[in-house]
Design an enzyme around this catalytic site. Structure first.
Site, PDB file in Angstrom:
ATOM      1  N   PHE A 125       0.841  -1.204   0.000  1.00 10.27           N
ATOM      2  CA  PHE A 125       0.000   0.000   0.000  1.00 10.27           C
ATOM      3  C   PHE A 125       0.883   1.264   0.000  1.00 10.27           C
ATOM      4  O   PHE A 125       1.904   1.301   0.684  1.00 10.27           O
ATOM      5  CB  PHE A 125      -0.886  -0.030   1.250  1.00 10.27           C
ATOM      6  CG  PHE A 125      -1.994   0.969   1.238  1.00 10.27           C
ATOM      7  CD1 PHE A 125      -3.152   0.751   0.516  1.00 10.27           C
ATOM      8  CD2 PHE A 125      -1.883   2.147   1.962  1.00 10.27           C
ATOM      9  CE1 PHE A 125      -4.180   1.687   0.517  1.00 10.27           C
ATOM     10  CE2 PHE A 125      -2.910   3.081   1.968  1.00 10.27           C
ATOM     11  CZ  PHE A 125      -4.060   2.840   1.240  1.00 10.27           C
ATOM     12  N   ASP A 203       0.654  -5.480   7.907  1.00  9.76           N
ATOM     13  CA  ASP A 203      -0.417  -4.500   7.783  1.00  9.76           C
ATOM     14  C   ASP A 203      -1.697  -5.270   7.494  1.00  9.76           C
ATOM     15  O   ASP A 203      -1.819  -5.927   6.450  1.00  9.76           O
ATOM     16  CB  ASP A 203      -0.107  -3.500   6.664  1.00  9.76           C
ATOM     17  CG  ASP A 203      -1.101  -2.337   6.647  1.00  9.76           C
ATOM     18  OD1 ASP A 203      -2.269  -2.553   7.045  1.00  9.76           O
ATOM     19  OD2 ASP A 203      -0.714  -1.234   6.238  1.00  9.76           O
ATOM     20  N   TYR A 228     -11.655   1.335   9.622  1.00 12.59           N
ATOM     21  CA  TYR A 228     -12.796   1.902   8.877  1.00 12.59           C
ATOM     22  C   TYR A 228     -13.140   1.093   7.634  1.00 12.59           C
ATOM     23  O   TYR A 228     -14.043   1.455   6.904  1.00 12.59           O
ATOM     24  CB  TYR A 228     -12.544   3.363   8.511  1.00 12.59           C
ATOM     25  CG  TYR A 228     -11.181   3.638   7.891  1.00 12.59           C
ATOM     26  CD1 TYR A 228     -10.947   3.326   6.556  1.00 12.59           C
ATOM     27  CD2 TYR A 228     -10.150   4.186   8.637  1.00 12.59           C
ATOM     28  CE1 TYR A 228      -9.716   3.564   5.987  1.00 12.59           C
ATOM     29  CE2 TYR A 228      -8.913   4.427   8.078  1.00 12.59           C
ATOM     30  CZ  TYR A 228      -8.697   4.103   6.743  1.00 12.59           C
ATOM     31  OH  TYR A 228      -7.463   4.332   6.191  1.00 12.59           O
ATOM     32  N   LYS A 229     -12.402   0.001   7.369  1.00 17.70           N
ATOM     33  CA  LYS A 229     -12.724  -0.845   6.210  1.00 17.70           C
ATOM     34  C   LYS A 229     -13.673  -1.951   6.677  1.00 17.70           C
ATOM     35  O   LYS A 229     -14.817  -1.673   6.976  1.00 17.70           O
ATOM     36  CB  LYS A 229     -11.428  -1.351   5.575  1.00 17.70           C
ATOM     37  CG  LYS A 229     -10.661  -0.187   4.946  1.00 17.70           C
ATOM     38  CD  LYS A 229      -9.277  -0.531   4.469  1.00 17.70           C
ATOM     39  CE  LYS A 229      -8.611   0.733   3.913  1.00 17.70           C
ATOM     40  NZ  LYS A 229      -7.154   0.594   3.783  1.00 17.70           N
ATOM     41  N   ARG A 378     -12.110  -2.278  -8.398  1.00 16.41           N
ATOM     42  CA  ARG A 378     -12.161  -3.151  -7.208  1.00 16.41           C
ATOM     43  C   ARG A 378     -13.594  -3.264  -6.716  1.00 16.41           C
ATOM     44  O   ARG A 378     -14.286  -2.262  -6.542  1.00 16.41           O
ATOM     45  CB  ARG A 378     -11.346  -2.538  -6.062  1.00 16.41           C
ATOM     46  CG  ARG A 378      -9.895  -2.783  -6.098  1.00 16.41           C
ATOM     47  CD  ARG A 378      -9.248  -2.433  -4.774  1.00 16.41           C
ATOM     48  NE  ARG A 378      -9.828  -1.280  -4.090  1.00 16.41           N
ATOM     49  CZ  ARG A 378      -9.397  -0.818  -2.920  1.00 16.41           C
ATOM     50  NH1 ARG A 378      -8.423  -1.421  -2.277  1.00 16.41           N
ATOM     51  NH2 ARG A 378      -9.958   0.238  -2.364  1.00 16.41           N
TER      52      ARG A 378
HETATM   53  C1  LIG Z   1      -6.318   1.627   4.036  1.00 21.34           C
HETATM   54  C2  LIG Z   1      -4.919   1.233   4.313  1.00 21.34           C
HETATM   55  C3  LIG Z   1      -4.081   2.060   5.077  1.00 21.34           C
HETATM   56  C4  LIG Z   1      -4.577   3.395   5.561  1.00 21.34           C
HETATM   57  O1  LIG Z   1      -3.710   4.081   6.388  1.00 21.34           O
HETATM   58  P1  LIG Z   1      -4.261   5.368   7.179  1.00 21.34           P
HETATM   59  O2  LIG Z   1      -3.119   5.834   7.948  1.00 21.34           O
HETATM   60  O3  LIG Z   1      -5.433   4.916   7.989  1.00 21.34           O
HETATM   61  O4  LIG Z   1      -4.722   6.370   6.164  1.00 21.34           O
HETATM   62  C5  LIG Z   1      -2.803   1.622   5.345  1.00 21.34           C
HETATM   63  N1  LIG Z   1      -2.353   0.432   4.869  1.00 21.34           N
HETATM   64  C6  LIG Z   1      -3.145  -0.383   4.123  1.00 21.34           C
HETATM   65  C7  LIG Z   1      -2.624  -1.700   3.644  1.00 21.34           C
HETATM   66  C8  LIG Z   1      -4.440  -0.004   3.818  1.00 21.34           C
HETATM   67  O5  LIG Z   1      -5.221  -0.798   3.075  1.00 21.34           O
END
Ligand SMILES: *Cc1c(COP(=O)(O)O)cnc(C)c1O
Length: 418
Positions: A125, A203, A228-229, A378
């Site tokens: 990511f 992660d 939040y996902k 997606r």
């Molecule tokens: C959504 C996501 C994030 C988001 O990071 P934030 O600091 O909450 O903006 C980080 N890593 C992955 C793999 C994600 O899918």
């Protein structure tokens, strides 16, 4: 021809998690929401939890801190138990994933003197790569970025090879890849990194709440992720971090804040980190946001992560069958692993005009997916709030839209948020 709608209704009728749909806010619009892997639907219970916290704020003011002070640990314990396969005292709900990643990567480097290589993969990511690049630019780390299979993601053999020179301090990867949806082998990759003397940081943003994580059983050292996902805790809800208990004493946060101090209100002492996971707290936690994390995590706990995994498999399998039958002949290809044990809860469709296809779905078909460059649409099939019928209907609308050429009438410029 297969009657996809009928197939989907049969699957819904046999789905033990179907009743959970009504625990989320839905509107009457014809919209089909397939972006729960960017921002999950709102659990109805979240509103009540936030309202109760607002009332405590109104009533108790600063006295509220007698209870709020433990909220990051309490919510962390709930996540540990219901979602992450960790033990009490190993998880904190705090900060953003990005900040937590920075804290833990920095701490891991400090715990491995004489080693400064951090291994990750190029498809990780963006925020993960940016944090690592920033640490490299500051001189704290040297990056070893792997080019892995774009659909299947990193394999244990690649990690073993990357760690063979015994110079790696940390391997950090996503458990489920944000673009392809590939599910990494937590245990085998963790073992491969450990064989080379490296720590491992996962992660979990795209896996927690969609598939079991089993941090304890896999031997993982560190983890971060957002809420939040698939945990449905709302925009900007606090993230979490995990530090295996046996490592807590030897890792230090680079952000020495008063919430991580051993005796926070003794005040006039030099900084001395708390013995436990609290040492990874920095400043004042966001209490209203934590209330929503509780609501989301409790729903996952109630549904059971094994049943959620089964539903994710069922939804993605149906989607892939329809894609193969209806959309591959129209120029789409599958960007997600076909083996159900190797994917999370989203499916990526690749198409040369993916951006316009995505906009056409939103603007003309009331289907909300998202676009990930260069060529992926997606479909996030959030197990608790998505029905098989929605999956079948969304993909039927997609097929019809392509057959009518609706996407060809969409302008090419991208919006600010995709
Ligand atoms: C959504 C996501 C994030 C988001 O990071 P934030 O600091 O909450 O903006 C980080 N890593 C992955 C793999 C994600 O899918």
């Amino acid at each position: 021809v297969t009657d996809w709608a009928q197939r989907a209704r049969d699957l819904d009728a046999a789905d033990p998690l179907a009743p959970f749909r009504s625990r989320f806010a839905h509107d009457d619009a014809p919209r089909i929401y397939l972006d729960g892997n960017s921002l999950g639907r709102m659990p109805l219970a979240a509103a009540g939890r936030i309202e109760a916290t607002v009332q405590a704020w109104q009533r108790e003011l600063v006295g509220g801190w007698h209870s709020w002070i433990d909220a990051p640990v309490r919510t962390g314990d709930l996540l540990a138990e219901a979602v992450l396969g960790a033990r009490a005292g190993e998880v904190l709900a705090c900060d953003s994933t990005t900040v937590n990643l920075y804290k833990l990567v920095h701490a891991a480097l400090g715990a491995r003197p004489g080693r400064r290589v951090v291994v990750t993969d190029r498809d990780n990511f963006p925020t993960d790569r940016y944090v690592l690049e920033g640490l490299a630019a500051s001189g704290a780390a040297t990056l070893r970025v792997l080019d892995c299979d774009p659909v299947l993601g990193p394999a244990a053999a690649e990690i073993e090879h990357a760690c063979a020179a015994n110079d790696v301090a940390l391997v950090t990867l996503s458990h489920v890849a944000y673009r392809s949806g590939a599910l990494a082998d937590l245990r085998a990759i963790t073992d491969a990194a450990h064989a080379g003397g490296a720590l491992v940081l996962w992660d979990l943003s795209h896996s927690a709440g969609a598939v079991p994580v089993d941090l304890e059983a896999s031997g993982a050292d560190l983890a971060v992720g957002c809420t939040y996902k698939y945990l449905n805790a709302g925009p900007g809800a606090p993230a979490y971090l995990y530090v295996r208990r046996s490592l807590q004493g030897s890792l230090r946060s680079p952000i020495q804040g008063w919430f991580g101090q051993r005796d926070q209100f003794a005040m006039e002492r030099p900084y001395e980190p708390d013995d436990g996971v609290r040492r990874f707290l920095a400043g004042t936690p966001p209490i209203l946001g934590l209330a929503a994390v509780d609501a989301g995590a409790e729903l996952v706990g109630e549904a059971g992560i094994e049943r959620i995994r089964a539903k994710a498999g069922s939804l993605t399998t149906l989607a892939i069958e329809i894609v193969d039958a209806e959309l591959v002949p129209l120029g789409f290809s599958l960007g997600t692993p076909r083996d159900v044990t190797l994917r999370g809860a989203h499916v990526s469709l690749r198409h040369p005009e993916a951006w316009r296809v995505c906009r056409a779905l939103i603007e003309h078909a009331h289907v909300v997916p998202d676009f990930r460059p260069p060529d992926s649409v997606r479909l996030g099939l959030s197990p608790l709030s998505t029905s098989h019928e929605e999956v079948a209907e969304a993909l039927t609308r997609l097929r019809d839209l392509i057959l009518e050429g609706v996407h060809l009438r969409i302008a090419g410029e991208r919006t600010r948020v995709t």
